[in-house]
Design an enzyme around this catalytic site. Structure first.
Site, PDB file in Angstrom:
ATOM      1  N   LYS A  23      -4.425  26.100 -16.278  1.00  0.00           N
ATOM      2  CA  LYS A  23      -4.575  26.392 -17.708  1.00  0.00           C
ATOM      3  C   LYS A  23      -6.037  26.724 -18.044  1.00  0.00           C
ATOM      4  O   LYS A  23      -6.311  27.705 -18.727  1.00  0.00           O
ATOM      5  CB  LYS A  23      -4.092  25.153 -18.483  1.00  0.00           C
ATOM      6  CG  LYS A  23      -4.047  25.309 -19.973  1.00  0.00           C
ATOM      7  CD  LYS A  23      -3.038  24.351 -20.576  1.00  0.00           C
ATOM      8  CE  LYS A  23      -3.642  23.014 -20.965  1.00  0.00           C
ATOM      9  NZ  LYS A  23      -4.517  23.085 -22.127  1.00  0.00           N
ATOM     10  N   SER A  24      -6.965  25.929 -17.554  1.00  0.00           N
ATOM     11  CA  SER A  24      -8.381  26.152 -17.905  1.00  0.00           C
ATOM     12  C   SER A  24      -8.871  27.494 -17.392  1.00  0.00           C
ATOM     13  O   SER A  24      -9.596  28.219 -18.088  1.00  0.00           O
ATOM     14  CB  SER A  24      -9.257  25.043 -17.311  1.00  0.00           C
ATOM     15  OG  SER A  24      -8.989  23.838 -17.960  1.00  0.00           O
ATOM     16  N   ARG A  28     -10.026  30.858 -19.644  1.00  0.00           N
ATOM     17  CA  ARG A  28     -11.404  31.348 -19.531  1.00  0.00           C
ATOM     18  C   ARG A  28     -11.462  32.804 -19.074  1.00  0.00           C
ATOM     19  O   ARG A  28     -12.200  33.611 -19.629  1.00  0.00           O
ATOM     20  CB  ARG A  28     -12.193  30.468 -18.558  1.00  0.00           C
ATOM     21  CG  ARG A  28     -12.617  29.162 -19.212  1.00  0.00           C
ATOM     22  CD  ARG A  28     -13.032  28.164 -18.182  1.00  0.00           C
ATOM     23  NE  ARG A  28     -13.571  26.962 -18.790  1.00  0.00           N
ATOM     24  CZ  ARG A  28     -12.851  26.045 -19.442  1.00  0.00           C
ATOM     25  NH1 ARG A  28     -11.552  26.229 -19.600  1.00  0.00           N
ATOM     26  NH2 ARG A  28     -13.424  24.978 -19.960  1.00  0.00           N
ATOM     27  N   ARG A 119      -7.453  17.854 -35.128  1.00  0.00           N
ATOM     28  CA  ARG A 119      -8.456  17.577 -34.086  1.00  0.00           C
ATOM     29  C   ARG A 119      -9.856  18.012 -34.518  1.00  0.00           C
ATOM     30  O   ARG A 119     -10.017  18.966 -35.278  1.00  0.00           O
ATOM     31  CB  ARG A 119      -8.021  18.264 -32.783  1.00  0.00           C
ATOM     32  CG  ARG A 119      -6.708  17.687 -32.285  1.00  0.00           C
ATOM     33  CD  ARG A 119      -6.207  18.367 -31.056  1.00  0.00           C
ATOM     34  NE  ARG A 119      -7.098  18.159 -29.918  1.00  0.00           N
ATOM     35  CZ  ARG A 119      -6.938  18.751 -28.737  1.00  0.00           C
ATOM     36  NH1 ARG A 119      -5.948  19.595 -28.565  1.00  0.00           N
ATOM     37  NH2 ARG A 119      -7.763  18.512 -27.757  1.00  0.00           N
ATOM     38  N   SER A 162     -17.699  17.156 -22.802  1.00  0.00           N
ATOM     39  CA  SER A 162     -16.515  17.951 -23.129  1.00  0.00           C
ATOM     40  C   SER A 162     -16.689  19.377 -22.626  1.00  0.00           C
ATOM     41  O   SER A 162     -17.635  20.079 -22.997  1.00  0.00           O
ATOM     42  CB  SER A 162     -16.300  17.976 -24.650  1.00  0.00           C
ATOM     43  OG  SER A 162     -15.535  19.100 -25.017  1.00  0.00           O
ATOM     44  N   GLN A 164     -14.830  21.828 -23.356  1.00  0.00           N
ATOM     45  CA  GLN A 164     -14.560  22.808 -24.409  1.00  0.00           C
ATOM     46  C   GLN A 164     -15.819  23.045 -25.245  1.00  0.00           C
ATOM     47  O   GLN A 164     -16.149  24.185 -25.574  1.00  0.00           O
ATOM     48  CB  GLN A 164     -13.405  22.326 -25.287  1.00  0.00           C
ATOM     49  CG  GLN A 164     -12.094  22.299 -24.513  1.00  0.00           C
ATOM     50  CD  GLN A 164     -10.919  21.812 -25.330  1.00  0.00           C
ATOM     51  OE1 GLN A 164     -11.085  21.334 -26.452  1.00  0.00           O
ATOM     52  NE2 GLN A 164      -9.729  21.913 -24.774  1.00  0.00           N
ATOM     53  N   ASP A 309      -7.345  14.731 -18.434  1.00  0.00           N
ATOM     54  CA  ASP A 309      -5.954  15.133 -18.668  1.00  0.00           C
ATOM     55  C   ASP A 309      -4.960  14.339 -17.821  1.00  0.00           C
ATOM     56  O   ASP A 309      -3.751  14.422 -18.041  1.00  0.00           O
ATOM     57  CB  ASP A 309      -5.785  16.636 -18.383  1.00  0.00           C
ATOM     58  CG  ASP A 309      -6.437  17.477 -19.473  1.00  0.00           C
ATOM     59  OD1 ASP A 309      -6.710  16.943 -20.570  1.00  0.00           O
ATOM     60  OD2 ASP A 309      -6.684  18.675 -19.228  1.00  0.00           O
ATOM     61  N   ARG A 340      -3.331   9.698 -27.790  1.00  0.00           N
ATOM     62  CA  ARG A 340      -2.715   9.320 -26.499  1.00  0.00           C
ATOM     63  C   ARG A 340      -2.906   7.849 -26.175  1.00  0.00           C
ATOM     64  O   ARG A 340      -2.046   7.230 -25.537  1.00  0.00           O
ATOM     65  CB  ARG A 340      -3.287  10.190 -25.362  1.00  0.00           C
ATOM     66  CG  ARG A 340      -2.799  11.610 -25.429  1.00  0.00           C
ATOM     67  CD  ARG A 340      -3.276  12.480 -24.272  1.00  0.00           C
ATOM     68  NE  ARG A 340      -2.684  13.813 -24.413  1.00  0.00           N
ATOM     69  CZ  ARG A 340      -3.107  14.892 -23.808  1.00  0.00           C
ATOM     70  NH1 ARG A 340      -4.153  14.843 -22.994  1.00  0.00           N
ATOM     71  NH2 ARG A 340      -2.496  16.049 -23.987  1.00  0.00           N
ATOM     72  N   ARG A 381       1.615  16.174 -22.424  1.00  0.00           N
ATOM     73  CA  ARG A 381       1.251  15.291 -21.300  1.00  0.00           C
ATOM     74  C   ARG A 381       1.841  13.888 -21.469  1.00  0.00           C
ATOM     75  O   ARG A 381       2.130  13.207 -20.488  1.00  0.00           O
ATOM     76  CB  ARG A 381      -0.268  15.239 -21.121  1.00  0.00           C
ATOM     77  CG  ARG A 381      -0.832  16.584 -20.690  1.00  0.00           C
ATOM     78  CD  ARG A 381      -2.209  16.511 -20.083  1.00  0.00           C
ATOM     79  NE  ARG A 381      -2.881  17.781 -20.211  1.00  0.00           N
ATOM     80  CZ  ARG A 381      -2.722  18.825 -19.395  1.00  0.00           C
ATOM     81  NH1 ARG A 381      -1.909  18.748 -18.363  1.00  0.00           N
ATOM     82  NH2 ARG A 381      -3.375  19.949 -19.605  1.00  0.00           N
TER      83      ARG A 381
END
Ligand code: S3P
Length: 428
Positions: A23-24, A28, A119, A162, A164, A309, A340, A381
């Site tokens: 996914k990452s 990108r 978020r 982070s 992100q 994750d 979570r 998740r």
């Protein structure tokens, strides 16, 4: 909303589950196509909704996007200079786009679904404003209004580890004037740096000089390796279900993304990484895992970014071990697709473990789990981690909102039923 009834059949898991593309890396490489006009070809691009959301945003920005199965071709310049971009459930899409658009001429609004709109976004908007960006958030959350303009480089010592936030700043730095330097308290995943050909120095500072960092079309095209964070659910399942074993080929084996395997090894689990090879600037390998007794985990703040994750599935595994596991420095888990930390503690307690959390830590006393009804709050998740817990429990479990796995792993339930026939029944 559908639910999954999970029946622990007692039968072992065997085989090779099909994994989505990472996914990452999918996000990108697709987003970096905004810096080039030529064809960027991505094979094995993630079929998860989050990465499809990134493609839709790129289309809105004027890129031509051709999708055939999991092959994506991105072409042409981004011609649109204003508009609304729907980032769906995807934090990576929203935050990385904020960095990219802040330094381009134009006016944009970034929106998200209910979960993403809860978020925090100031963690990205703040360093970007220091670079000269004009960004307004709705009380620190989406929607965010961006009025793009020329940015300048900064030195930013982030209080958060982070990927992100870091990637947003580095992507903004690409079109800024002057050098940007970035530091984080502990290393987070560094795919953006790898694609751009930069890395942290001995003190952890990353330096990006836009005059020396060219984004080139042919360096963006790639075969995306299998997602190790998706693989983690299968590793956990075979470790917990007696007599199971599996092998997954073509998995991204970037060391920070395999930190969860280090955590498992230190809890006594036998896993093997073999047949490593270099591919498009990353390492790819085969992961082999089998049923194994499992000890306790004791993870500190410094370990968290590497397993951010995989913490849900590590928590599930600790609930199946004999003894007490502790996870410190995990407050970021409250700010993911759901809270979570709370959902893990509640769900595992319902299944018979003793799980307690405070603002920044989680403590789990493991034991024999029993089936229960599990709330997921639409978090992919959480749903997949509890599916694994349910396989290792006694009696059936019910997992709510099962569609949410599509965010990162649309084939998860089919693959689970293929690995353990008769273990999943989806009720509409
Ligand atoms: C991601 C970074 C991680 C991770 C997310 C994907 C990325 O978040 O939780 O699923 O691709 O940059 P942070 O490192 O920002 O916490």
């Amino acid at each position: 909303m559908s639910r999954a009834i999970i029946t622990p059949t007692g039968r072992p898991l065997h085989g090779s589950p099909k994994l989505p593309g990472d996914k990452s890396i999918s996000h990108r490489r697709a987003l970096l196509s905004l810096y080039v006009d030529g064809d960027v070809v991505l094979e094995n691009y993630s079929d998860g909704q989050d990465c499809q959301t990134t493609l839709s945003c790129l289309e809105r920005l004027g890129k031509r996007v051709e999708r055939t199965d999991n092959r994506v071709v991105l072409t042409g310049p981004a011609v649109s200079s204003n508009g609304e971009l729907d980032c769906g459930n995807s934090g990576t899409t929203a935050r990385l786009l904020m960095g990219i658009l802040a330094g381009r001429e134009g006016e944009w609004i970034l929106r998200g679904d209910e979960s993403l709109s809860r978020r925090p976004m100031e963690r990205v908007a703040d360093p970007l404003r220091r670079m000269g960006a004009q960004i307004t958030t709705a009380g620190g959350r989406l929607p965010a209004w961006i009025s793009g303009r020329k940015l300048h480089g900064i030195a930013y010592d982030s209080s958060l580890a982070s990927a992100q936030v870091k990637s947003a700043v580095l992507l903004a730095a690409l079109s800024a004037e002057g050098v940007t330097r970035y530091h984080e308290p502990f290393p987070s995943r560094y795919h953006t740096e790898r694609i751009l050909g930069i890395s942290a120095d001995g003190e952890g500072w990353i330096t990006l000089d836009p005059a020396r960092t060219r984004v080139e079309t042919d360096r963006l095209s790639a075969v995306v390796p299998g997602d190790p964070s998706a693989a983690a659910f299968w590793v956990a399942a075979v470790v917990l279900v007696a007599d199971s074993s599996l092998e997954m080929r073509g998995v991204l084996a970037n060391p920070i993304r395999l930190s969860y395997l280090d955590a498992l090894k230190s809890a006594g689990v036998r896993v093997l990484i073999r047949d490593e090879y270099a591919s498009y600037g990353e390492t790819v390998a085969t992961i082999e895992a089998q049923y194994s007794p499992i000890g306790c985990f004791n993870l500190g703040r410094e370990n968290v970014p590497g397993v951010i994750d995989e913490l849900p599935v590590l928590a599930v595994m600790s609930a199946c071990s004999d003894g007490i596991s502790t996870f410190h420095g995990v407050s970021e888990l409250r700010r993911k697709e759901s809270n979570r930390l709370q959902l893990l503690a509640e769900g595992l307690t319902r299944m018979g473990a003793l799980a307690e959390h405070d603002e920044d830590s989680l403590t789990i006393r493991g034991g024999a789990l029993h089936g229960a009804e599990i709330e997921t709050h639409g978090d992919h998740r959480i749903a997949m981690a509890f599916a694994v817990a349910a396989l290792a429990a006694k009696g059936n479990s019910v997992i709510q909102d099962v569609e949410c796995v599509a965010v990162s792993y649309p084939d998860f339930w089919e693959e689970l039923d293929r690995m353990v026939p008769g273990s999943v029944k989806i009720e509409l």
